[in-house]
Write a protein that holds these residues in place. Structure first.
Motif, PDB file in Angstrom:
ATOM      1  N   ILE A 108      34.706   7.630 -29.949  1.00 21.58           N
ATOM      2  CA  ILE A 108      33.272   7.875 -30.041  1.00 21.58           C
ATOM      3  C   ILE A 108      32.521   6.611 -29.624  1.00 21.58           C
ATOM      4  O   ILE A 108      32.945   5.500 -29.932  1.00 21.58           O
ATOM      5  CB  ILE A 108      32.870   8.328 -31.463  1.00 21.58           C
ATOM      6  CG1 ILE A 108      31.472   8.899 -31.472  1.00 21.58           C
ATOM      7  CG2 ILE A 108      33.022   7.214 -32.460  1.00 21.58           C
ATOM      8  CD1 ILE A 108      31.202   9.779 -32.654  1.00 21.58           C
ATOM      9  N   ARG A 109      31.443   6.795 -28.876  1.00 22.07           N
ATOM     10  CA  ARG A 109      30.600   5.677 -28.415  1.00 22.07           C
ATOM     11  C   ARG A 109      29.312   5.689 -29.230  1.00 22.07           C
ATOM     12  O   ARG A 109      28.706   6.736 -29.443  1.00 22.07           O
ATOM     13  CB  ARG A 109      30.265   5.824 -26.939  1.00 22.07           C
ATOM     14  CG  ARG A 109      29.352   4.718 -26.413  1.00 22.07           C
ATOM     15  CD  ARG A 109      29.010   4.867 -24.940  1.00 22.07           C
ATOM     16  NE  ARG A 109      30.182   5.046 -24.113  1.00 22.07           N
ATOM     17  CZ  ARG A 109      30.962   4.059 -23.656  1.00 22.07           C
ATOM     18  NH1 ARG A 109      30.685   2.820 -23.971  1.00 22.07           N
ATOM     19  NH2 ARG A 109      32.003   4.315 -22.900  1.00 22.07           N
ATOM     20  N   MET A 110      28.905   4.488 -29.656  1.00 22.06           N
ATOM     21  CA  MET A 110      27.690   4.354 -30.460  1.00 22.06           C
ATOM     22  C   MET A 110      26.831   3.241 -29.879  1.00 22.06           C
ATOM     23  O   MET A 110      27.346   2.229 -29.412  1.00 22.06           O
ATOM     24  CB  MET A 110      28.057   4.010 -31.904  1.00 22.06           C
ATOM     25  CG  MET A 110      29.002   4.993 -32.538  1.00 22.06           C
ATOM     26  SD  MET A 110      29.577   4.433 -34.132  1.00 22.06           S
ATOM     27  CE  MET A 110      28.111   4.620 -35.084  1.00 22.06           C
ATOM     28  N   ARG A 111      25.509   3.449 -29.958  1.00 20.09           N
ATOM     29  CA  ARG A 111      24.560   2.419 -29.528  1.00 20.09           C
ATOM     30  C   ARG A 111      23.549   2.196 -30.645  1.00 20.09           C
ATOM     31  O   ARG A 111      22.993   3.150 -31.180  1.00 20.09           O
ATOM     32  CB  ARG A 111      23.833   2.857 -28.258  1.00 20.09           C
ATOM     33  CG  ARG A 111      24.680   2.725 -27.024  1.00 20.09           C
ATOM     34  CD  ARG A 111      23.822   2.855 -25.756  1.00 20.09           C
ATOM     35  NE  ARG A 111      24.598   2.561 -24.587  1.00 20.09           N
ATOM     36  CZ  ARG A 111      25.417   3.412 -23.991  1.00 20.09           C
ATOM     37  NH1 ARG A 111      25.573   4.624 -24.478  1.00 20.09           N
ATOM     38  NH2 ARG A 111      26.087   3.063 -22.906  1.00 20.09           N
ATOM     39  N   TYR A 112      23.346   0.937 -30.966  1.00 19.57           N
ATOM     40  CA  TYR A 112      22.366   0.552 -31.975  1.00 19.57           C
ATOM     41  C   TYR A 112      21.277  -0.274 -31.323  1.00 19.57           C
ATOM     42  O   TYR A 112      21.546  -1.096 -30.462  1.00 19.57           O
ATOM     43  CB  TYR A 112      23.018  -0.301 -33.073  1.00 19.57           C
ATOM     44  CG  TYR A 112      23.909   0.469 -33.999  1.00 19.57           C
ATOM     45  CD1 TYR A 112      23.382   1.172 -35.060  1.00 19.57           C
ATOM     46  CD2 TYR A 112      25.288   0.463 -33.828  1.00 19.57           C
ATOM     47  CE1 TYR A 112      24.194   1.874 -35.925  1.00 19.57           C
ATOM     48  CE2 TYR A 112      26.115   1.152 -34.689  1.00 19.57           C
ATOM     49  CZ  TYR A 112      25.561   1.852 -35.735  1.00 19.57           C
ATOM     50  OH  TYR A 112      26.374   2.537 -36.587  1.00 19.57           O
ATOM     51  N   ASN A 113      20.045  -0.074 -31.783  1.00 23.55           N
ATOM     52  CA  ASN A 113      18.913  -0.889 -31.330  1.00 23.55           C
ATOM     53  C   ASN A 113      18.317  -1.593 -32.534  1.00 23.55           C
ATOM     54  O   ASN A 113      18.058  -0.956 -33.565  1.00 23.55           O
ATOM     55  CB  ASN A 113      17.831  -0.030 -30.668  1.00 23.55           C
ATOM     56  CG  ASN A 113      18.287   0.514 -29.341  1.00 23.55           C
ATOM     57  OD1 ASN A 113      19.045  -0.115 -28.620  1.00 23.55           O
ATOM     58  ND2 ASN A 113      17.829   1.711 -29.012  1.00 23.55           N
ATOM     59  N   ALA A 114      18.088  -2.869 -32.414  1.00 18.51           N
ATOM     60  CA  ALA A 114      17.432  -3.696 -33.435  1.00 18.51           C
ATOM     61  C   ALA A 114      18.089  -3.522 -34.796  1.00 18.51           C
ATOM     62  O   ALA A 114      17.455  -3.178 -35.781  1.00 18.51           O
ATOM     63  CB  ALA A 114      15.939  -3.380 -33.500  1.00 18.51           C
ATOM     64  N   VAL A 115      19.386  -3.784 -34.855  1.00 15.87           N
ATOM     65  CA  VAL A 115      20.143  -3.663 -36.102  1.00 15.87           C
ATOM     66  C   VAL A 115      20.433  -5.058 -36.645  1.00 15.87           C
ATOM     67  O   VAL A 115      20.625  -6.012 -35.884  1.00 15.87           O
ATOM     68  CB  VAL A 115      21.449  -2.854 -35.877  1.00 15.87           C
ATOM     69  CG1 VAL A 115      22.387  -3.580 -34.949  1.00 15.87           C
ATOM     70  CG2 VAL A 115      22.127  -2.531 -37.177  1.00 15.87           C
TER      71      VAL A 115
END
Length: 157
Positions: A108-115
């Protein structure tokens, strides 16, 4: 200019030569020596900051959970996406998760912004202890200190 110096007395010539030497020495100091010293001091400061960062990173890594799976690791029940979604919610990262897309049944691919970086590391440690491992991790600094944007690919062991 030379004709003016030829008409000057030896004392005046000496004064002009001395003034020229003083100007040359001041120019060398102002345009060569002083910028070199300032740059060297700035580099020494950067090295000290990087050493302090390295010490902090080493102490932080030492406090992370061991990467080996323990005997009581939780098994992944249901789909991988549901399991990871629950882990994301437990860590309070649902608001920063911008994309989660399965790659087959085991990745699974995950992307986080401003974490928050520390919360992301805790999430990765929890996932790692649950029978998943990080296949790919990319982290880039965001606008605020301690805040990052990241992309990671998780895979079942």
């Amino acid at each position: 200019m030379l004709s003016l110096l030829e008409r000057a007395t030896p004392r005046e010539r000496l004064i002009v030569v001395f003034a020229l030497l003083v100007v040359i020495l001041l120019g060398v100091h102002a345009f060569v020596i002083e910028p070199y010293q300032e740059r060297a001091a700035a580099l020494r400061g950067e090295i000290e900051q990087q050493r302090a960062d390295l010490v902090w990173m080493r102490t932080t890594v030492a406090s992370l959970p061991a990467t080996e799976m323990s005997e009581n690791t939780s098994e992944i029940s249901g789909t991988l996406a549901n399991f990871i979604d629950q882990a994301v919610r437990r860590q309070g990262l649902a608001g920063q998760l911008s994309q989660m897309s399965p790659i087959g049944s085991d990745e699974i691919r995950m992307r986080y912004n401003a974490v928050d970086f520390n919360r992301l590391v805790n999430f990765i440690a929890e996932i790692n202890s649950s029978g998943l491992e990080v296949k790919d991790l990319r982290i880039s600094a965001a606008d605020n200190p301690g805040i990052v944007d990241s992309s990671l690919v998780l895979v079942r062991r």
